[in-house]
Scaffold this motif. Sequence first.
Motif, PDB file in Angstrom:
ATOM      1  N   ASP A  25       0.804  -0.033 -21.172  1.00 41.95           N
ATOM      2  CA  ASP A  25       0.325   1.141 -20.448  1.00 41.95           C
ATOM      3  C   ASP A  25      -0.394   0.627 -19.216  1.00 41.95           C
ATOM      4  N   LEU A  26       0.101   0.987 -18.055  1.00 41.69           N
ATOM      5  CA  LEU A  26      -0.497   0.447 -16.841  1.00 41.69           C
ATOM      6  C   LEU A  26      -0.336   1.482 -15.737  1.00 41.69           C
ATOM      7  N   HIS A  27      -1.434   1.730 -15.028  1.00 41.80           N
ATOM      8  CA  HIS A  27      -1.367   2.680 -13.920  1.00 41.80           C
ATOM      9  C   HIS A  27      -1.843   1.951 -12.673  1.00 41.80           C
ATOM     10  N   ILE A  28      -0.988   1.897 -11.653  1.00 40.90           N
ATOM     11  CA  ILE A  28      -1.350   1.212 -10.410  1.00 40.90           C
ATOM     12  C   ILE A  28      -1.390   2.247  -9.298  1.00 40.90           C
ATOM     13  N   ARG A  29      -2.576   2.452  -8.757  1.00 44.91           N
ATOM     14  CA  ARG A  29      -2.741   3.470  -7.722  1.00 44.91           C
ATOM     15  C   ARG A  29      -2.258   2.958  -6.371  1.00 44.91           C
ATOM     16  N   ALA A  30      -1.837   3.880  -5.511  1.00 44.47           N
ATOM     17  CA  ALA A  30      -1.349   3.517  -4.177  1.00 44.47           C
ATOM     18  C   ALA A  30      -2.420   2.722  -3.442  1.00 44.47           C
ATOM     19  N   GLY A  31      -2.025   1.608  -2.816  1.00 46.64           N
ATOM     20  CA  GLY A  31      -2.944   0.813  -2.011  1.00 46.64           C
ATOM     21  C   GLY A  31      -3.687  -0.274  -2.767  1.00 46.64           C
ATOM     22  N   GLU A  32      -3.501  -0.355  -4.092  1.00 47.16           N
ATOM     23  CA  GLU A  32      -4.190  -1.417  -4.849  1.00 47.16           C
ATOM     24  C   GLU A  32      -3.536  -2.777  -4.595  1.00 47.16           C
ATOM     25  N   ARG A  33      -4.323  -3.846  -4.776  1.00 48.67           N
ATOM     26  CA  ARG A  33      -3.772  -5.212  -4.771  1.00 48.67           C
ATOM     27  C   ARG A  33      -3.935  -5.764  -6.181  1.00 48.67           C
ATOM     28  N   VAL A  34      -2.823  -5.924  -6.871  1.00 56.59           N
ATOM     29  CA  VAL A  34      -2.863  -6.283  -8.287  1.00 56.59           C
ATOM     30  C   VAL A  34      -2.196  -7.642  -8.519  1.00 56.59           C
ATOM     31  N   ALA A  35      -2.922  -8.560  -9.154  1.00 54.93           N
ATOM     32  CA  ALA A  35      -2.327  -9.843  -9.541  1.00 54.93           C
ATOM     33  C   ALA A  35      -1.968  -9.785 -11.017  1.00 54.93           C
ATOM     34  N   GLU A 199      -7.345 -19.327  -7.796  1.00 56.74           N
ATOM     35  CA  GLU A 199      -8.172 -19.239  -6.588  1.00 56.74           C
ATOM     36  C   GLU A 199      -7.566 -18.218  -5.621  1.00 56.74           C
ATOM     37  N   PHE A 200      -6.231 -18.261  -5.510  1.00 55.60           N
ATOM     38  CA  PHE A 200      -5.504 -17.299  -4.678  1.00 55.60           C
ATOM     39  C   PHE A 200      -5.689 -15.884  -5.229  1.00 55.60           C
ATOM     40  N   VAL A 201      -5.622 -15.746  -6.537  1.00 57.87           N
ATOM     41  CA  VAL A 201      -5.788 -14.444  -7.180  1.00 57.87           C
ATOM     42  C   VAL A 201      -7.178 -13.887  -6.884  1.00 57.87           C
ATOM     43  N   ALA A 202      -8.209 -14.746  -7.040  1.00 60.84           N
ATOM     44  CA  ALA A 202      -9.581 -14.290  -6.816  1.00 60.84           C
ATOM     45  C   ALA A 202      -9.789 -13.899  -5.362  1.00 60.84           C
ATOM     46  N   ALA A 203      -9.125 -14.609  -4.437  1.00 64.34           N
ATOM     47  CA  ALA A 203      -9.385 -14.375  -3.020  1.00 64.34           C
ATOM     48  C   ALA A 203      -8.658 -13.140  -2.485  1.00 64.34           C
ATOM     49  N   SER A 204      -7.448 -12.852  -2.987  1.00 61.97           N
ATOM     50  CA  SER A 204      -6.623 -11.843  -2.318  1.00 61.97           C
ATOM     51  C   SER A 204      -6.363 -10.560  -3.106  1.00 61.97           C
ATOM     52  N   PHE A 205      -6.934 -10.417  -4.305  1.00 59.26           N
ATOM     53  CA  PHE A 205      -6.589  -9.233  -5.108  1.00 59.26           C
ATOM     54  C   PHE A 205      -7.829  -8.490  -5.605  1.00 59.26           C
ATOM     55  N   ASP A 206      -7.667  -7.163  -5.794  1.00 58.99           N
ATOM     56  CA  ASP A 206      -8.763  -6.334  -6.287  1.00 58.99           C
ATOM     57  C   ASP A 206      -8.739  -6.246  -7.795  1.00 58.99           C
ATOM     58  N   ARG A 207      -7.590  -6.565  -8.381  1.00 52.81           N
ATOM     59  CA  ARG A 207      -7.421  -6.305  -9.802  1.00 52.81           C
ATOM     60  C   ARG A 207      -6.552  -7.401 -10.410  1.00 52.81           C
ATOM     61  N   VAL A 208      -6.946  -7.843 -11.602  1.00 50.93           N
ATOM     62  CA  VAL A 208      -6.205  -8.893 -12.293  1.00 50.93           C
ATOM     63  C   VAL A 208      -5.726  -8.338 -13.630  1.00 50.93           C
ATOM     64  N   VAL A 209      -4.418  -8.407 -13.864  1.00 55.61           N
ATOM     65  CA  VAL A 209      -3.858  -7.984 -15.154  1.00 55.61           C
ATOM     66  C   VAL A 209      -3.370  -9.240 -15.862  1.00 55.61           C
TER      67      VAL A 209
END
Lengths: 266, 236, 276
Positions: A25-35, A199-209
């Motif tokens: 179950d996953l909901h990704i809103r428009a404009g999110e940055r998800v890793a 490190e890339f994930v932490a720097a460029s994304f708002d959300r980590v799955v």
Amino acid sequence: MTDLALEGVSYRYRQGATLALDGIDLHIRAGERVAVVGQNGSGKTTLVRHLNGLLRPTLGRVLHDGRDVARRTVAQLARTVGLAFQDPDRQIFAGSVRREVEFGPRNLGISGGELHRVVDEALAEVGFAGEASTNPYDLGASRRKLLALASVQSMGTPVLILDEPTTGQDMRGVEIVKLLIDRAHAAGRTVIAISHDMEFVAASFDRVVVLRLGRVILDGSPASAFDEGSWEALRSTYLEPPLPAIIGSRLGLGATPTDDELLAAL
Amino acid sequence: MTTALAVLAGGLLGPALLTAVAVVVPAVIGRIFGRLLRTALLLTLPIAVSVLVVNLFFFPAGRDVLFQLGPVTATAEGLEFALETLARIGAISGAITLFYLTTPPSELVLDLERRGVSPRIAFVALASVQTVPALVERAATITAAQRARGLDTEGSLWRRLRGVLPLAGPVLLGSITEVEARTLALEARGFTRPGRRTLLWWPPDSARQRLARWVLVLAVPLLLVARALGWLGWLN
Amino acid sequence: MLTLESVTYRYAGAPRPSLHDVSLELHSGEVLGLIGASEAGKTTLCLVASGLAPRTMGGTLTGRVLVDGEDTAPLAMHELAGRIGIAFASPATQLSGVAATVYEEVAFGPMNLGVPRSELIARTEEALTALRIESLADRDPALLSGGQQQLVAIAGLLALRPAHLVLDEPTAQLDPAGTAMVAAALAGLAAGGASILVAEQKTDLLLGICSRVLVIDSGRAVLDGPAAEILTGPQLADLGVAPPAAIRLRRAAVNASLPAATLARLDEAIAHAMPQ
């Protein structure tokens, strides 16, 4: 702009095989940055291929803006979701860099001056402005990868998915990928990336799955996903939190997933 | 060998007997009869059906009418010829399937090498068998990658034709780069050294297996002669 | 010892050389890290050091490559195979593709060299043990994870008993679990006294296992020295190589003019966070 949702999605590659996705179950809103992160075989690629219809759920539904996409073709869904594959050599076919980058937008019906403009923009973003007529096979492997990213970026879809974009990139290549993500984000596009580089994930994304064996075991901001309370879950899928997070935690500074956050806390 | 015999024996009973002795019995002993049947049927069903239909209704020398179906007539001669052909096809596909199911390619190659075939030839034979699944997998990934960029593979014929280049290019170029990479790795491991390699093991070859092979080999000239002299009439 | 003396190498059909006047010495028991930006010449250097360039690749080479003092120019590739081993980034394409089990895969190299059967078995088992993959012996190599395949490939090299190992970005295509497996294997081999040349983007990994580091830039060797010195040096980023995370963090802290007491706390925490 498009909201994406997976509702109770399970997927099995063959009858009798184990579930590659197990009730997502996953909901990704428009404009999110998800890793999307996790060990090989945890279901990352399987998950993102559901978002553009390349794979169809064995159980459950995939929704774009609340509507089930089961009856829409991959070609139709490509107007909404652009997906760059991990291995550029399974994608690149054209005789020149420009023709390669044109392919996606052309398929979406973009032509003439508009086509020229989007291609030029995408080429400039990956530092290929002077290479439009180069044969892609004269480029080294790491630059072919950037070309493959540009050739999906140029489609201008509301959702951009990148499968391991920084693999094989040196420091400059990683910077180019980060800038590409920043620009897409600034334009309001959703960016989803699979990565092993925390490190890339932490720097460029708002959300980590975080996935393990086809299930979501963590879902939150980098600060929460890399917080000491999450380390055990991360390590259960062989991921190490980034160094600033480890140090911040040791110094009792709370969640500091990036260098800047750690220095600010100090 | 069974294949050659089946063709030579001719008639209906010959191939059927052969299939029973040389394919069905070993398959049952080896407990793979179910798999054998499924694979062989999958392999031959389309051909078998067309052979049956075509000969039953359109056999040129057919006179003895069995029944009428609309404008076409089924003849006894057609049926007989169809059954004879089917018996041969059955023997051929049964033999090939049995071989495929019981002989891992790597064992075949080791055995060839033990019998003095050059390791390079043996390697090429084996590598080409084992590359097929990799090639299929690669083609599937490439198709998926181009569909993700909006390539319509579900539309009109023209659209599909237009879509061939983006698929064929990476399949070919990818195979070439992979062959290059493999060549480097093989050379680095001494594969091009002339002379014999040390074999780690080779498949056992029992006295009974050797005997069975010789019987089959000798049966070929015997049947040739028998057929030429017209001794095999009773098989029909 | 593996020695390159003023090596310049140009690929067949290339307008310019990819390596210019490179010299290096890899001593027995030494682990030499090779770093540089993409297309700086790391792979080319690995191909030259292993003898594949120009033997298999074609192209032209000037200068000399020596193994234990012997010029390699007159030797064929199969004569070098038992003396220098090379592993590549892609786990799948460097496996023979014809072995039904890991055991046969590891034995493939010495089989080609025609070593006696009893020695073949001894070498294969020794290589499996050295990489701690005895439990994979009966598995089908094609069905292993990328990290496991990479270990099998390295074991396949060890079975050739080369005095020198060349590894070209052995973790580039692996996930963190696979990278950890290969890093541990390399550390084990280094501790066992193997001499290894390893090209890597992951400087954090090199910091843990290398004694020396060589940096190349546009085909030229520009820095060569003790690992701790080169990897912590200020020039790395200018050469397109990301410094190890700890070094980057430390430098950012200094640039932010944090008070000395805070820096000391940071140093202590970094030291604690590093492996070993």
